[in-house]
Motif scaffolding. Structure first.
Motif, mmCIF file in Angstrom:
data_model
loop_
_atom_site.group_PDB
_atom_site.id
_atom_site.type_symbol
_atom_site.label_atom_id
_atom_site.label_comp_id
_atom_site.label_asym_id
_atom_site.label_seq_id
_atom_site.Cartn_x
_atom_site.Cartn_y
_atom_site.Cartn_z
ATOM 1 N N GLN A 45 0.718 -1.099 -0.188
ATOM 2 C CA GLN A 45 -0.066 -0.007 0.023
ATOM 3 C C GLN A 45 0.992 1.324 -0.021
ATOM 4 O O GLN A 45 0.689 2.288 -0.818
ATOM 5 C CB GLN A 45 -0.957 -0.013 1.220
ATOM 6 C CG GLN A 45 -1.929 1.201 1.360
ATOM 7 C CD GLN A 45 -1.447 2.019 2.578
ATOM 8 O OE1 GLN A 45 -0.649 1.526 3.460
ATOM 9 N NE2 GLN A 45 -1.676 3.210 2.359
ATOM 10 N N ILE B 71 -6.043 -0.900 -4.135
ATOM 11 C CA ILE B 71 -5.753 -0.626 -2.764
ATOM 12 C C ILE B 71 -7.154 -1.099 -2.157
ATOM 13 O O ILE B 71 -7.364 -2.049 -1.114
ATOM 14 C CB ILE B 71 -5.257 0.414 -2.245
ATOM 15 C CG1 ILE B 71 -3.878 0.615 -2.955
ATOM 16 C CG2 ILE B 71 -5.488 0.688 -1.007
ATOM 17 C CD1 ILE B 71 -2.766 -0.236 -2.502
ATOM 18 N N SER B 72 -8.419 -0.444 -2.788
ATOM 19 C CA SER B 72 -9.417 -0.717 -2.302
ATOM 20 C C SER B 72 -10.299 -2.066 -1.966
ATOM 21 O O SER B 72 -10.518 -2.660 -1.215
ATOM 22 C CB SER B 72 -10.664 0.254 -2.777
ATOM 23 O OG SER B 72 -10.440 1.452 -3.132
ATOM 24 N N PHE C 23 -8.327 -4.144 0.515
ATOM 25 C CA PHE C 23 -8.650 -3.680 1.699
ATOM 26 C C PHE C 23 -9.818 -4.222 1.960
ATOM 27 O O PHE C 23 -9.914 -4.826 3.323
ATOM 28 C CB PHE C 23 -8.681 -1.978 1.738
ATOM 29 C CG PHE C 23 -9.283 -1.702 2.838
ATOM 30 C CD1 PHE C 23 -8.437 -1.465 4.117
ATOM 31 C CD2 PHE C 23 -10.624 -1.325 3.182
ATOM 32 C CE1 PHE C 23 -8.802 -1.262 5.416
ATOM 33 C CE2 PHE C 23 -11.221 -0.850 4.404
ATOM 34 C CZ PHE C 23 -10.460 -0.948 5.481
ATOM 35 N N GLN D 171 -8.844 -6.401 5.233
ATOM 36 C CA GLN D 171 -9.103 -5.374 6.288
ATOM 37 C C GLN D 171 -8.216 -5.673 7.487
ATOM 38 O O GLN D 171 -7.650 -4.949 8.181
ATOM 39 C CB GLN D 171 -10.425 -5.115 6.377
ATOM 40 C CG GLN D 171 -10.576 -3.890 7.254
ATOM 41 C CD GLN D 171 -12.182 -3.844 7.724
ATOM 42 O OE1 GLN D 171 -12.357 -2.865 8.621
ATOM 43 N NE2 GLN D 171 -13.102 -4.345 7.080
ATOM 44 N N PHE E 78 -4.528 -4.968 7.727
ATOM 45 C CA PHE E 78 -4.254 -3.582 7.907
ATOM 46 C C PHE E 78 -4.562 -3.257 9.250
ATOM 47 O O PHE E 78 -3.812 -2.489 9.884
ATOM 48 C CB PHE E 78 -5.241 -2.797 6.781
ATOM 49 C CG PHE E 78 -4.941 -2.839 5.512
ATOM 50 C CD1 PHE E 78 -3.558 -1.866 5.225
ATOM 51 C CD2 PHE E 78 -5.487 -3.650 4.567
ATOM 52 C CE1 PHE E 78 -3.376 -2.266 3.778
ATOM 53 C CE2 PHE E 78 -5.040 -3.601 3.286
ATOM 54 C CZ PHE E 78 -3.916 -2.815 2.914
ATOM 55 N N ILE E 79 -5.707 -3.620 10.152
ATOM 56 C CA ILE E 79 -6.162 -3.196 11.245
ATOM 57 C C ILE E 79 -5.038 -3.644 12.255
ATOM 58 O O ILE E 79 -4.468 -3.019 13.163
ATOM 59 C CB ILE E 79 -7.415 -3.526 11.462
ATOM 60 C CG1 ILE E 79 -8.363 -2.766 11.059
ATOM 61 C CG2 ILE E 79 -7.658 -3.440 13.066
ATOM 62 C CD1 ILE E 79 -9.768 -2.899 11.006
ATOM 63 N N VAL F 75 -1.808 -1.762 12.156
ATOM 64 C CA VAL F 75 -1.763 -0.516 12.833
ATOM 65 C C VAL F 75 -1.935 -0.419 14.517
ATOM 66 O O VAL F 75 -0.904 0.028 15.178
ATOM 67 C CB VAL F 75 -3.373 0.338 12.739
ATOM 68 C CG1 VAL F 75 -3.423 1.391 13.648
ATOM 69 C CG2 VAL F 75 -3.250 0.822 11.201
ATOM 70 N N THR F 76 -2.858 -1.401 15.039
ATOM 71 C CA THR F 76 -2.658 -1.843 16.546
ATOM 72 C C THR F 76 -1.345 -2.147 16.971
ATOM 73 O O THR F 76 -0.846 -1.996 18.154
ATOM 74 C CB THR F 76 -3.882 -2.609 16.814
ATOM 75 O OG1 THR F 76 -3.824 -3.831 15.857
ATOM 76 C CG2 THR F 76 -5.223 -1.889 16.772
ATOM 77 N N ALA G 133 1.782 0.425 16.462
ATOM 78 C CA ALA G 133 1.706 1.728 17.052
ATOM 79 C C ALA G 133 2.074 1.637 18.575
ATOM 80 O O ALA G 133 3.176 2.557 18.736
ATOM 81 C CB ALA G 133 0.290 2.311 17.185
ATOM 82 N N ILE G 134 1.543 1.164 19.327
ATOM 83 C CA ILE G 134 1.941 1.192 20.887
ATOM 84 C C ILE G 134 2.403 -0.230 21.656
ATOM 85 O O ILE G 134 1.352 -1.138 21.602
ATOM 86 C CB ILE G 134 0.862 1.687 21.544
ATOM 87 C CG1 ILE G 134 0.594 3.281 21.150
ATOM 88 C CG2 ILE G 134 1.330 1.950 23.261
ATOM 89 C CD1 ILE G 134 -0.918 3.752 21.494
#
Lengths: 283, 306
Positions: free
Chosen positions: A211, A261-262, A265, A269, A272-273, A276-277, A280-281
């Motif tokens: 992406q 990409i759509s 996605f 999905q 991707f999620i 991110v999770t 990040a932290i």
């Protein structure tokens, strides 16, 4: 809502009203977020010259704009270039990150902690900082206007290394040791145990890098000035400059450029999620 | 089964080498090389790299005197000051809404997250069209409720609204990212905490301000960093929508209302080929980014363990 919740809270009388309000607010938010894309698609279907008609749905919808994007302009080539760049970048970046992550997770070597700290620290550097020196290096190497120039500088994905190493450290050591006792060497442990177990994270990283490279604009703009090497965003920017007034065509080109990409996605999905999770932290 | 330390090191190196080589050449070395470039000046526009002259710290001195650079830092700060609260507010709002065990919440989550993975340049083009003067759809929507403020110049053509308009595009595109993080954090807060508060008679507002927001602090701090980094890296959206403009007059000089440092850097390096000057500029960006990251680390450390 149908009693699936544990009976921890008494059923409130305003429950249904609250749900209704929530749905109204959520729908309004979704309209705000997605309207631009809907408008783009609708405009792409309008007759040239009627792009500024206030109707949402085109009066005489046409596929002519979409057809012209591919037949009259170089978007077939741009798609091919974007695919080559994004797939090979994602493939090699994921491979290199997973190999390095294996070393950081399971091997002992000198300066291990220090090297890792330096690599992670580089995440603080803003991406724009790299544009000038990387461009200079590409020039010195004589790589201008090559696929190499578009791909190679981004193959050390620090975020990916971090993500994969984090995950690999959760793999039980006993599994690795058992394989070793059975005589497996590092490549067998990596290929047959670690990568299969880390596959969800590997997939996440592959998709995120794909992406990123599909959308990477500035770098591809800088290292190419031949139309035959343009990627989709670069081709789109040139198209935008040359045909400022052709709105329906511009929207059609924009719409087709986000299709890959759509689609990915919609089907992937959760990767991707997770990216991110997990990324990040994590402390 | 004992393997010698040397063999262990060698095999580790085999696994590391592809990554380390690329990292060294394209991520580590550039930081030094960029410093070297920042001490040089391009003297001819053909064959730029063979026409560099050592000028010491002149580029940095010139930067400090360059009003346009100062302006660009100010605009970057303005960008950050807009995107940080707007980004956090929007993400948190969406997350709180979705944290309600609704049947369709996954569908909404997908809808909000989708723009995050799409190409910012494309999103910028689409919004430019929506923001257009006279016939832009948003301009028209405002006209139907009697606001003609945007009719002549659109949203991007007015100095007062150009920057907020650019930032809003990025906020709406990126809100899904923060939403996912907040949602994960919200779901990590045990129900018992809220139950205890309810027993003590806490109101909805008190639960939000006394429990939820404090427990989301690590995510919020992370979002601040994300916002600042977005401001420091802001380029694509500006290139797609305003190319640094529209122009604003401050005293005798004209500046660009969206002339952020990232755009100035691009202009200096790609349009005007002043490599040394651009390299010096990127060092200032680096200094800012590192400072912000270090402050964040300080803030994040002590309170995370609850």
């Amino acid at each position: 809502m149908t009693g699936s919740e544990k009976t921890k809270r008494p059923v409130q009388p305003g429950r249904w009203a609250r749900t209704a309000v929530l749905y109204v607010v959520l729908s309004a938010a979704a309209i705000v977020v997605l309207f631009p894309f809907a408008w783009m698609i609708m405009t792409a279907l309008k007759q040239p010259g009627t792009e500024f008609d206030p109707e949402f749905f085109p009066k005489q919808p046409t596929l002519e704009n979409l057809k012209r994007v591919f037949t009259e302009f170089g978007f077939v080539r741009y798609f091919l270039n974007s695919s080559i760049v994004a797939v090979s970048s994602a493939l090699f970046a994921t491979l290199f990150a997973s190999l390095a992550a294996y070393a950081f997770a399971f091997k002992n070597f000198i300066l291990k902690e220090k090297v890792f700290a330096v690599i992670i620290a580089s995440m603080m550097v803003p991406g724009l900082m790299y544009v000038v020196p990387q461009f200079a290096i590409i020039n010195r190497l004589g790589w201008m206007n090559t696929y190499r120039a578009m791909i190679v500088p981004h193959l050390a994905n620090v975020f990916g290394l971090f993500l994969l190493r984090q995950y690999m450290t959760t793999i039980p050591k006993s599994l690795i040791d058992a394989a070793r006792i059975d005589g497996a060497n590092d490549f067998q442990v990596y290929g047959r145990i670690v990568v299969p177990l880390a596959l969800p994270v590997v997939a996440t990283l592959f998709l995120l890098t794909f992406q990123f490279h599909w959308s990477n604009f500035l770098w591809q703009l800088i290292v190419t000035n031949k139309e035959s090497l343009y990627t989709v965003p670069v081709g789109l920017s040139m198209f935008k400059q040359q045909h400022e007034q052709l709105y329906a065509l511009k929207m059609a080109a924009s719409a087709v450029s986000i299709v890959p990409i759509s689609v990915i996605f919609v089907f992937a999905q959760r990767y991707f999620i997770e990216g991110v999770t997990k990324g990040a932290i994590k402390e | 089964m004992k393997r010698s330390a040397l063999a262990e090191n060698v095999s580790a190196l085999v696994f590391l080498s592809p990554f380390i080589v690329i990292f060294g050449v394209f991520l580590a070395w550039p930081l030094f090389y960029s410093f070297y470039l920042s001490l040089n000046k391009v003297t001819a526009l053909v064959n730029v790299f063979d026409n560099l002259t050592f000028v010491g710290f002149q580029n940095f001195i010139a930067l400090f005197k360059d009003g346009l650079f100062g302006w660009s830092l100010l605009m970057t700060l303005y960008y950050a000051a807009l995107i940080v609260p707007l980004g956090i507010g929007t993400s948190l709002l969406l997350a709180v809404l979705l944290n309600n065990k609704l049947r369709l919440s996954r569908l909404f989550r997908t809808a909000f997250f989708l723009p995050y993975v799409l190409d910012l340049f494309v999103v910028g083009i689409v919004w430019t069209f929506i923001y257009s003067p006279h016939f832009g759809v948003l301009t028209r929507i405002f006209e139907t409720v009697g606001i003609t403020y945007f009719s002549e110049q659109g949203f991007l053509g007015r100095p007062a609204t150009a920057m907020p308009a650019v930032v809003i595009v990025n906020v709406l595109k990126g809100a899904g990212f923060g939403m996912i993080l907040y949602l994960a954090a919200l779901q990590n807060i045990p129900d018992s905490v809220y139950e205890a508060a309810e027993v003590d008679g806490a109101s909805w507002w008190q639960k939000l301000t006394r429990i939820t927001i404090p427990l989301l602090r690590p995510v919020t701090l992370f979002m601040v960093i994300v916002g600042v980094v977005a401001a420091l890296n802001a380029f694509v959206e500006v290139f797609a929508m305003t190319t640094g403009g529209p122009s604003v007059n401050v005293g005798e000089r004209a500046y660009g209302a969206t002339w952020v440092t990232g755009y100035y850097l691009f202009d200096t390096f790609y349009v005007r080929l002043k490599l040394g000057y651009a390299a010096a500029m990127s060092y200032i960006l680096l200094a800012i980014a590192v400072t912000v990251s270090l402050i964040n680390l300080r803030l994040l450390r002590p309170k995370t363990d609850y």
